[in-house]
Write a protein that holds these residues in place. Sequence first.
Motif, mmCIF file in Angstrom:
data_model
loop_
_atom_site.group_PDB
_atom_site.id
_atom_site.type_symbol
_atom_site.label_atom_id
_atom_site.label_comp_id
_atom_site.label_asym_id
_atom_site.label_seq_id
_atom_site.Cartn_x
_atom_site.Cartn_y
_atom_site.Cartn_z
ATOM 1 N N ARG A 195 0.817 -1.225 0.000
ATOM 2 C CA ARG A 195 0.000 0.000 0.000
ATOM 3 C C ARG A 195 0.843 1.265 0.000
ATOM 4 O O ARG A 195 0.405 2.312 -0.515
ATOM 5 C CB ARG A 195 -0.931 0.002 1.225
ATOM 6 C CG ARG A 195 -1.961 1.127 1.206
ATOM 7 C CD ARG A 195 -2.901 0.947 0.032
ATOM 8 N NE ARG A 195 -3.755 2.102 -0.170
ATOM 9 C CZ ARG A 195 -3.415 3.180 -0.837
ATOM 10 N NH1 ARG A 195 -2.199 3.291 -1.364
ATOM 11 N NH2 ARG A 195 -4.259 4.179 -0.997
ATOM 12 N N PHE A 196 2.041 1.216 0.573
ATOM 13 C CA PHE A 196 2.870 2.417 0.661
ATOM 14 C C PHE A 196 3.923 2.462 -0.452
ATOM 15 O O PHE A 196 4.779 3.344 -0.436
ATOM 16 C CB PHE A 196 3.556 2.470 2.023
ATOM 17 C CG PHE A 196 2.593 2.434 3.170
ATOM 18 C CD1 PHE A 196 1.930 3.571 3.572
ATOM 19 C CD2 PHE A 196 2.314 1.241 3.823
ATOM 20 C CE1 PHE A 196 1.027 3.539 4.621
ATOM 21 C CE2 PHE A 196 1.418 1.200 4.871
ATOM 22 C CZ PHE A 196 0.763 2.348 5.270
ATOM 23 N N ALA A 197 3.841 1.544 -1.398
ATOM 24 C CA ALA A 197 4.837 1.471 -2.471
ATOM 25 C C ALA A 197 4.300 1.995 -3.790
ATOM 26 O O ALA A 197 5.036 2.043 -4.768
ATOM 27 C CB ALA A 197 5.328 0.028 -2.650
ATOM 28 N N PHE A 198 3.026 2.371 -3.860
ATOM 29 C CA PHE A 198 2.476 2.935 -5.085
ATOM 30 C C PHE A 198 1.669 4.178 -4.734
ATOM 31 O O PHE A 198 1.199 4.349 -3.611
ATOM 32 C CB PHE A 198 1.610 1.923 -5.850
ATOM 33 C CG PHE A 198 0.405 1.418 -5.090
ATOM 34 C CD1 PHE A 198 -0.795 2.126 -5.077
ATOM 35 C CD2 PHE A 198 0.465 0.225 -4.391
ATOM 36 C CE1 PHE A 198 -1.892 1.660 -4.378
ATOM 37 C CE2 PHE A 198 -0.633 -0.260 -3.686
ATOM 38 C CZ PHE A 198 -1.820 0.470 -3.689
ATOM 39 N N THR A 199 1.528 5.044 -5.711
ATOM 40 C CA THR A 199 0.749 6.266 -5.518
ATOM 41 C C THR A 199 -0.684 6.025 -5.965
ATOM 42 O O THR A 199 -0.947 5.217 -6.857
ATOM 43 C CB THR A 199 1.345 7.427 -6.323
ATOM 44 O OG1 THR A 199 1.415 7.058 -7.711
ATOM 45 C CG2 THR A 199 2.743 7.753 -5.822
ATOM 46 N N GLY A 200 -1.602 6.748 -5.359
ATOM 47 C CA GLY A 200 -2.997 6.597 -5.713
ATOM 48 C C GLY A 200 -3.706 5.573 -4.842
ATOM 49 O O GLY A 200 -3.090 4.901 -4.009
ATOM 50 N N PRO A 201 -5.015 5.430 -5.026
ATOM 51 C CA PRO A 201 -5.807 4.529 -4.189
ATOM 52 C C PRO A 201 -5.763 3.090 -4.678
ATOM 53 O O PRO A 201 -5.188 2.783 -5.731
ATOM 54 C CB PRO A 201 -7.221 5.102 -4.320
ATOM 55 C CG PRO A 201 -7.239 5.658 -5.719
ATOM 56 C CD PRO A 201 -5.861 6.201 -5.969
ATOM 57 N N ALA A 202 -6.379 2.214 -3.908
ATOM 58 C CA ALA A 202 -6.556 0.806 -4.272
ATOM 59 C C ALA A 202 -8.053 0.500 -4.257
ATOM 60 O O ALA A 202 -8.815 1.112 -3.503
ATOM 61 C CB ALA A 202 -5.831 -0.112 -3.286
ATOM 62 N N PRO A 203 -8.517 -0.436 -5.072
ATOM 63 C CA PRO A 203 -9.950 -0.748 -5.084
ATOM 64 C C PRO A 203 -10.389 -1.465 -3.816
ATOM 65 O O PRO A 203 -9.569 -1.989 -3.059
ATOM 66 C CB PRO A 203 -10.096 -1.652 -6.315
ATOM 67 C CG PRO A 203 -8.756 -2.276 -6.476
ATOM 68 C CD PRO A 203 -7.765 -1.243 -6.042
ATOM 69 N N LEU A 204 -11.681 -1.467 -3.594
ATOM 70 C CA LEU A 204 -12.261 -2.252 -2.501
ATOM 71 C C LEU A 204 -12.363 -3.710 -2.939
ATOM 72 O O LEU A 204 -12.705 -3.994 -4.098
ATOM 73 C CB LEU A 204 -13.640 -1.699 -2.143
ATOM 74 C CG LEU A 204 -14.427 -2.423 -1.046
ATOM 75 C CD1 LEU A 204 -15.200 -1.421 -0.203
ATOM 76 C CD2 LEU A 204 -15.409 -3.446 -1.629
ATOM 77 N N PHE A 205 -12.081 -4.622 -2.020
ATOM 78 C CA PHE A 205 -12.154 -6.050 -2.328
ATOM 79 C C PHE A 205 -13.447 -6.611 -1.734
ATOM 80 O O PHE A 205 -13.600 -6.688 -0.516
ATOM 81 C CB PHE A 205 -10.926 -6.782 -1.789
ATOM 82 C CG PHE A 205 -9.652 -6.365 -2.463
ATOM 83 C CD1 PHE A 205 -9.250 -6.943 -3.655
ATOM 84 C CD2 PHE A 205 -8.861 -5.354 -1.931
ATOM 85 C CE1 PHE A 205 -8.092 -6.539 -4.294
ATOM 86 C CE2 PHE A 205 -7.706 -4.946 -2.555
ATOM 87 C CZ PHE A 205 -7.318 -5.540 -3.742
ATOM 88 N N LEU A 206 -14.379 -6.951 -2.620
ATOM 89 C CA LEU A 206 -15.673 -7.480 -2.215
ATOM 90 C C LEU A 206 -15.675 -8.993 -2.392
ATOM 91 O O LEU A 206 -15.448 -9.491 -3.502
ATOM 92 C CB LEU A 206 -16.785 -6.859 -3.053
ATOM 93 C CG LEU A 206 -18.170 -7.486 -2.917
ATOM 94 C CD1 LEU A 206 -18.708 -7.314 -1.505
ATOM 95 C CD2 LEU A 206 -19.141 -6.905 -3.941
#
Length: 937
Positions: free
Chosen positions: A569-580
């Motif tokens: 999570r701290f190695a890329f810029t921008g958000p991540a999707p929600l995992f449903l």
Amino acid sequence: MTTANGRSHHTWRRVTQAHPCPICKAQSWCSVTADDTLAKCMKIEAGNFKTGEQKDGARYYLHRLAGGARPDPAPPLRPAGPETPRANADLLGRANSALLARLQLSKAHREALRGRGLSDEEIDRRGYRTLPVRGRAALARDLREQLGDVLLSVPGFYVKPGEGGRPYVTIAGAAGLLVPVRDAEGRVVALLARRDDGKDGGGKYSYLSSAKHDGPGPGAPPHVPLKVTVPCSTCRLTEGALKADIAFALSGMPTVGAAGVGWRPALDTLQSLGCKTVRLAFDADALDNAHVARALSDCCDAAAALGLAVELERWDKADGKGIDDVLAAGKAPEVLAGEAALAAIRQTLSAATASRMPPDEPGGRECEESRVCVPGRPQIVITTEEHEVNALAVEVLARDRSLYQRGGMLIRVVRDTSPAAGGIRRPFAPRIEPLPSPLLRERLAANACWVAIRKTKEGAVQLPAHPPPWSVAAVHARGDWPGLRHLEAVVDYPVLRPDGTILDRTGYDTATGLLLDFEGVPPVVPPAPSYREALAARDAILEVVADFPFAADCHRAAWLAALLTPLARFAFTGPAPLFLVDANVRAAGKGLLLDCVSRIITGERFTVATYTSDEDELRKRITSLALGGDRLVLFDNLEGRFGNATLDAALTATSWEDRILGVNRMARAPLFVTWFATGNNVAVGADTARRVCHVRLESPEERPEERGGFRHPDLLGHVAENRPRLLGAALTILGAYCAAGRPQRELRPWGSFDGWSRLVRGAVVWVGLADPGETRYLLQEQADVSAEAMSLLLCCWEQMDPDRQGLTAAEVTDRLFRRPPESPPAWHAEMRAAVESLVGRGDSRALGNKLRSYRRRIFHGRFIDQAGTEHRAARWVVCPAAEFRRPAGEDSPHSQDSPPPGATREGQPGESCESGESFSANGRALCGAASDDSEVL
């Protein structure tokens, strides 16, 4: 030189890299006399005056040297100046270890160490040595030949003027027992001498230092004895390196030795060792020594502020001054914990302070003045120059290692000591809290001596004072505190850095601004994992979920992406999707599947959060999560429609700004949350669906909970037992992908999640799994109820208006609800149901607004567009997708009052298809699939 019997005798020295052979220039084998008059060369015969053989049979050639004085092979020595920096830990370790290797331990010092309870094995292992009075210049010369002039950046080595203007390097310090001071990695970063003469301004111990010779000083490094394993949850803190060695050897309790009562650096060391409970064992003279008692009290406060539990070891002073004396006497100290420890420390401070009061003036001026300057603390004089006072307050605040700044606020790290409040956090998980103003005042008082000037008959005097409220308020509201560390987040599991390395050492990481608070056995990750190792790691992880009924390969890949995302999570810029994670039936294993993710990453189960469709309430919860620095959030057992504008904004944001509850102030904080959700056949809103990575389970059993024959009957127990291996495998996949240069495959773009897609999604596909991004297309088709209703409506609209003359919304609702035909056609009931699903029963205005919102969007090969107006009401016509973009000049069958359906309008994204079609898993053409914001089916 000539001996008494007339024979010549010379002292020979083997040549080195710094002093090569003057004949053949070799750096070994040859020798030179100490007075540089003769050379014994092993290679060159020409010019020699004698040939001889050594005992091993090797032939040598003896040469006379001109000059009789060896030139200094190194540049002229320059004494170190005040600007000379202290060497780094690696060089300190090399130089100090090399010095210890050249020294011996005297018999008297060995006996003294035995008398303090150490065995010969312990004495030899810990490397104690005797620093002699004589021979120091020769020792320094040998070390200089080995290390060069960088030796002068090592405390204890300095340049001394010699006779005849020839300076030389020597070693400072009085003769005595040398105690190696080691850091957490075992490097000897300083040498502490227990003086034989007992003189050092009244003390017995002193570091080897060059400070008096304008060189570097040793600082005040804490000592970590050899064999202290990491992590150690409970660790003792005592005074002095030798006491720490003895206490550890006699009790087995991991012990860190502070430099006297210099506890501040020791707390950082304890955190790096993974310590959760610090057991304070300061000397027994704290009862009558206010300096020691104050240090004990301040250390307790600072440890508690860092989230460490505090225990206290105390004993009768008659049993010994230090913890080492007590243990060597075969006695055990009393251990106090919790409130009992805090009360005892307060009592100790009170007793020590009272002992310094004059008997005729209890609590009088002398007692107060004695506390004006506590050793080791800077002094702040309160004046009317408020800006200067506040600037000094910020400077001393930067010394406090328990405080950080984040999002324009002062913050601290605390631990929940009860089950997570609000069902959001895991019990005992570290979290971030804004620092209240009263606690800021406490920290300012703990880090500086505040002094007020009062005029008396005798003149101006300085009296101790509290930090003034105006200074506390100004510092609290400053918004930026130079020198105070920035904290992005607190993580309790190893993570991937942006450069592809793994953050796995407990403590604050300057490069990323992360504070790692990791418990348990650290995972083993190869330094540069190969592709083969990544494939083996993939198989090891997927073996855990081999019994789950994933609906498709892309859903299994999506689960692996859910596991890797928090670690990256701290190695890329921008958000991540929600995992449903949803399923076709209850008890299919949704919660267990996500529990595996949480168990591998954090070692604990998810703490369940409640999802609410109330946007104001959800916004407040997200604000609390952002300010608290939470990383994993699970919405469990979703019911009804999932998604709203507030959630959509959070899923595509990396920072969150909102008003702090109870305070009329806006706060902005990073939002490094990985979102998870579970439910059965979840209906996801259209805007939310594109922000979701879907993990679908489809069980053929009517009652999945009765199923047996699992590979791992106790799956969570298996995961807990193998957590270090599984966590290491997940980090290996990410590390190998970064080591390979993060090769990119041709994947369909995923708008708003480019950074996550390049790293996590790319790594999953790189190790041979399906594209987890494909799950979002399937979810959009299944979850967008409005899209299905619109598709049915357009299909029926074509049959209601076969000539494509256009219909108004009022005409459609009249024919469907108010004046239906006596013999309705087959499509009539379906179209009516579609309208009811979209806008309710017979509301023509709502139907018109809905048609405008879906204008020119493709639904199963059709789209609806405006075909003119009638009595100020829009007429709508359904067209095939082939007419979406008409060739220039082709006549339109529609009215000229509005642009034809095929026209492209500038500034309206999503109204024209790309030249090449994209297809979903069921083969339907997708228009605008490459657009970030277009909703496609």
